[in-house]
Scaffold this active site. Structure first.
Site, PDB file in Angstrom:
ATOM      1  N   SER A 658       0.817  -1.214   0.000  1.00  0.00           N
ATOM      2  CA  SER A 658       0.000   0.000   0.000  1.00  0.00           C
ATOM      3  C   SER A 658       0.847   1.259   0.000  1.00  0.00           C
ATOM      4  CB  SER A 658      -0.938   0.006   1.219  1.00  0.00           C
ATOM      5  OG  SER A 658      -0.196   0.027   2.425  1.00  0.00           O
ATOM      6  N   LYS A 701      -6.472   5.000   7.972  1.00  0.00           N
ATOM      7  CA  LYS A 701      -5.360   5.814   7.481  1.00  0.00           C
ATOM      8  C   LYS A 701      -5.754   7.293   7.381  1.00  0.00           C
ATOM      9  CE  LYS A 701      -3.235   2.032   4.871  1.00  0.00           C
ATOM     10  NZ  LYS A 701      -2.949   1.458   3.541  1.00  0.00           N
TER      11      LYS A 701
END
Length: 816
Positions: A658, A701
């Protein structure tokens, strides 16, 4: 003209899906019928129904899914309904084997008749214990005994008379002693003493010895006849005793046999009792001395022990309505197949058929056995024991100590019991795949897999099912009912758990926990019904109890201990986002990702990979960056660079791809010399063509970076770049959504690296024109120009007179 930041900004209404409480067809869950069964698992229910209906061997079930998804509850409810439609299986008893005492016999009986038969055998034994001693104490028995022994007594007396007469005719008299019968010579009407015998002439002594030898031979013959008479007497008494016992117990056993004519094995056992019981009369009466003076051998007096005739009811199914459903949460070896207990007697450990104890397989025989596979595999020998029982279709009880003893030892070997059971294993999908690959028996024994999915579609039917589930928990746990606004919040929480605007979590354990905690906070607030604020309070408090580590890390980020900027610009630096998970709680943590470049031999080095802190997926992401550079620039200019990438102040392992787009942005900034906006954090995977791909944990996030920006001060230019494919996964907290709506924070969704680098630098990425060149001033043109300069430097240093310079370039020394 609309800027790229405006064009790619995700509008507030797409940051979280809402459920309008007014759309719900009820005011409170008091109006909703409690849920019966499970929700959102049609595939699993279809597999379970198929597995239960198929009666062929090997069609046992493996129910796969995550804990808390309702696997066990669903299986229990489904089996409970299904089992009531199945016939009730037989009872099982163990009885003494009169032919082989170490091999007790197993006998099936119709449900409920096992306990009945055991009770009737106890009543029979109690009657026998009362009637038999009474019969032996009767005058009739004494008369028949005397008659049986009278003739033998006369014959015995006649033999002794003949012996005495034979001895007298030869001048001897007989005397009985403890060591036998002595013959003593008689002279002038009196016994001759040894001294007198020694004074006789030698010829007279010899003549007396000859006569004595003749008498001893005659006495020996007579005593043999006496012993034979004594044996005959004992046998007559035994036959009389057997006849008496048979006469007494015969009608009682006949009555039992008539009641169990439909059970041939019981009838055979009763006949064995009829034949064996007369041989053990001393269990019912005390040993007796004969009525006549015959030295008839008598067996040693024994303590009454009638247990050999009792019944060990192993399985009693009298309480069942249908087939049994057994859920064994401690599937040890003995809890599965049963055991044989021992008891201490005079310092020795002894056992018999009455000490045989059933296991879960016995209790579930004829029905269903539910086991958790992880618990089963933890127990030594349990998995092999289960497989052996399923393969052989029988249950053989064996104690482990006897199986693995270094020397043979005496032991019970109970007759195996035929097994007909449907086993349901519950466990993770990963364990299923492991067992399928490494255990060939598993493939044959568990042919049906029922998968419990982690989510279901967010549709009206499933929303209504959520409300029904809440109603069920309210009724079961005595909670407050929920109003429609609270139900809507719980539905949104279910979507947040799955991180998908079109899905709801089927991990109902989490939903049930929130329901219980929201009811608690409603009670504390004095609300009659649970409201949306109570659900929000439950979620906040649940997070507060778990986020200590998150707060400590945020403090380090805020006070500068962990260096990260949320404002300004910097070259070759970009804020990456990671998710840290601690059991039941996960949160987002921003990290600074940096890049350094120099002329070199075309290598991209991840410092984490070099020191083995990088997992394989992260290493793959770094290697993809090389493919991207070759595809975009390597066709026109040699990639004469050496680049290093790292997560600054990261001391734990790194895995996942990611951050690959983040690392690529840092690398492009280092090559182009363009600064990146430090108020923007980035997440997303990238492929070799520069397309940004979806990642996990996108909500945590964004919220993690927003929290740091809020602590350090929001500027109105901060935000997060996410893959466009992740927009459907957004279920952000209200605080973040409101900040975006007010323009204090932003979320951008990009599909390509070009879109992301333009947001970060404010420069267009650029596209190659007809001449094959990128436009001046674009990011790609600046990167390609830098690569071309590196290539020229490497070529110049590689000339014959530049060997030292070539070595300098090869060492990777920066020339930025």
């Amino acid at each position: 003209m609309e800027s790229i930041r405006e064009r790619l900004a995700v509008p507030p209404e797409r940051l979280r899906r809402r459920l309008d409480p007014a759309s719900l067809p009820f005011k409170t869950t008091a109006e909703v019928e409690p849920l019966n069964g499970t929700i959102g698992q049609p595939r699993a229910l279809d597999a379970i129904e198929f597995g239960l209906d198929v009666q062929n061997h090997g069609y046992n079930l493996y129910v796969a899914g995550v804990p808390g998804s309702g696997r066990e509850t669903t299986v229990r409810d489904y089996l409970g309904r299904y089992a009531r439609t199945r016939p009730t299986p037989s009872d099982w008893i163990y009885v003494h084997n009169f032919d082989e005492a170490d091999r007790p016999n197993a006998i099936p009986l119709p449900a409920g008749r096992g306990v009945q038969f055991a009770r009737e055998m106890d009543e029979f034994l109690e009657s026998a214990r009362q009637e038999i001693p009474r019969a032996f104490d009767s005058e009739d028995y004494e008369r028949r005994r005397r008659e049986a022994l009278a003739e033998l007594g006369q014959r015995r007396e006649e033999l002794f008379r003949q012996m005495n007469e034979f001895a007298a005719n030869r001048g001897f008299v007989l005397e009985a002693t403890p060591t036998g019968i002595l013959s003593i010579p008689v002279v002038q009407g009196r016994p001759l003493s040894p001294e007198e015998f020694e004074r006789l002439p030698a010829e007279v002594q010899q003549e007396i010895r000859n006569r004595d030898a003749e008498i001893q031979e005659h006495v020996s013959r007579a005593l043999r006849q006496v012993r034979q008479l004594e044996k005959e007497a004992a046998e007559r008494v035994r036959k009389l005793d057997r006849d008496v016992v048979t006469f007494l117990v015969g009608p009682m056993l006949d009555d039992l046999r008539d009641r169990y004519q439909d059970c041939p094995e019981v009838v055979a056992y009763l006949e064995a009792v009829r034949n064996d019981l007369p041989e053990h009369i001393d269990m019912f009466r005390q040993a007796r001395q004969p009525a006549v003076a015959l030295p008839i051998p008598q067996p040693a007096q024994a303590q009454p022990d009638l247990n050999r005739y009792r019944v060990n009811v192993l399985i009693d199914n009298s309480h069942l309505d249908g087939a049994p459903v057994v859920i064994e949460r401690n599937p040890s070896y003995y809890n599965l197949i049963g055991r044989i207990d021992y008891r201490a007697t005079f310092g020795a450990m002894v056992t018999d058929f009455r000490q045989i104890r059933p296991g879960a397989l016995h209790r579930a025989n004829g029905g269903f056995l539910v086991l958790h596979v992880v618990e089963l595999l933890r127990e030594p020998f349990a998995w092999d024991a289960l497989k052996r029982a399923l393969v052989t279709r029988s249950i053989q009880i064996e104690n482990l100590g006897e199986q693995y003893s270094a020397v043979p030892m005496a032991r019970l070997r109970p007759e195996p019991i035929p097994l007909s059971v449907k086993v349901v294993l519950i466990g993770p999908l990963e364990v299923y795949h492991i067992l399928y690959q490494i255990d060939e028996d598993f493939q044959e024994l568990f042919k049906v897999r029922a998968d419990f999915g982690p989510d279901m579609d967010w549709i009206d039917e499933h929303v209504q099912n959520y409300a029904a589930f809440i109603s069920r928990r309210v009724h079961e746990w005595g909670l407050r009912h929920f109003d429609r606004s609270a139900v809507a919040r719980v539905v949104e929480y279910g979507a947040r758990q799955r991180e998908h605007q079109g899905k709801l979590s089927t991990r109902l354990l989490d939903i049930a926990n929130i329901v219980a905690e929201a009811s608690y906070w409603a009670e504390k607030a004095g609300h009659e019904f649970v409201q949306a604020d109570d659900v929000d309070q439950a979620i906040r408090k649940r997070r507060y109890r778990s986020n200590l580590v998150e707060e400590r890390i945020r403090e380090l980020l805020t006070d500068g201990t962990i260096m990260i900027d949320v404002d300004g610009e910097a070259v070759a630096r970009v804020n990456g986002l990671a998710v840290l998970s601690f059991g039941d709680y996960a949160f987002g943590k921003p990290s600074r990702v940096t890049a350094r470049v120099s002329a070199g031999r075309g290598s991209i080095v991840s410092i984490e990979r070099e020191i083995e802190l990088s997992g394989p997926i992260h290493s793959k992401g770094v290697m993809i960056l090389s493919g991207y550079l070759r595809g975009h620039y390597g066709q026109h200019v040699p990639l004469a660079i050496t680049a290093t990438l790292t997560f600054e102040q990261s001391y734990e392992g790194v895995d996942g791809d990611s951050a690959s787009s983040t690392e690529l942005y840092a690398l492009l900034s280092a090559l182009s010399g363009l600064p990146l906006d430090q108020g923007i954090a980035v997440t997303g995977s990238v492929n070799q063509f520069g397309e940004v791909q979806a990642v996990g944990g996108v909500n945590q996030k964004i919220e993690g970076f927003y929290a740091v920006c809020k602590e350090k001060g929001l500027t109105g230019r901060q935000g997060v770049i996410i893959p466009a494919a992740n927009v459907k996964n957004l279920m952000l907290d209200d605080d973040v959504v409101e900040a975006v709506r007010a323009g204090r924070f932003h979320v951008w969704a990009v599909r390509t690296i070009d879109e992301g680098i333009e947001i970060l630098t404010g420069r267009p990425a650029g596209e190659r024109g007809p001449d094959g060149q990128y436009p001046e001033g674009t990011v790609h043109r600046l990167v390609e120009d830098r690569l071309r300069r590196y290539a020229e430097e490497v070529r110049a240093f590689a000339a014959p007179d530049g060997a030292a310079g070539a070595a300098q370039v090869a060492s990777g020394e920066e020339s930025q």
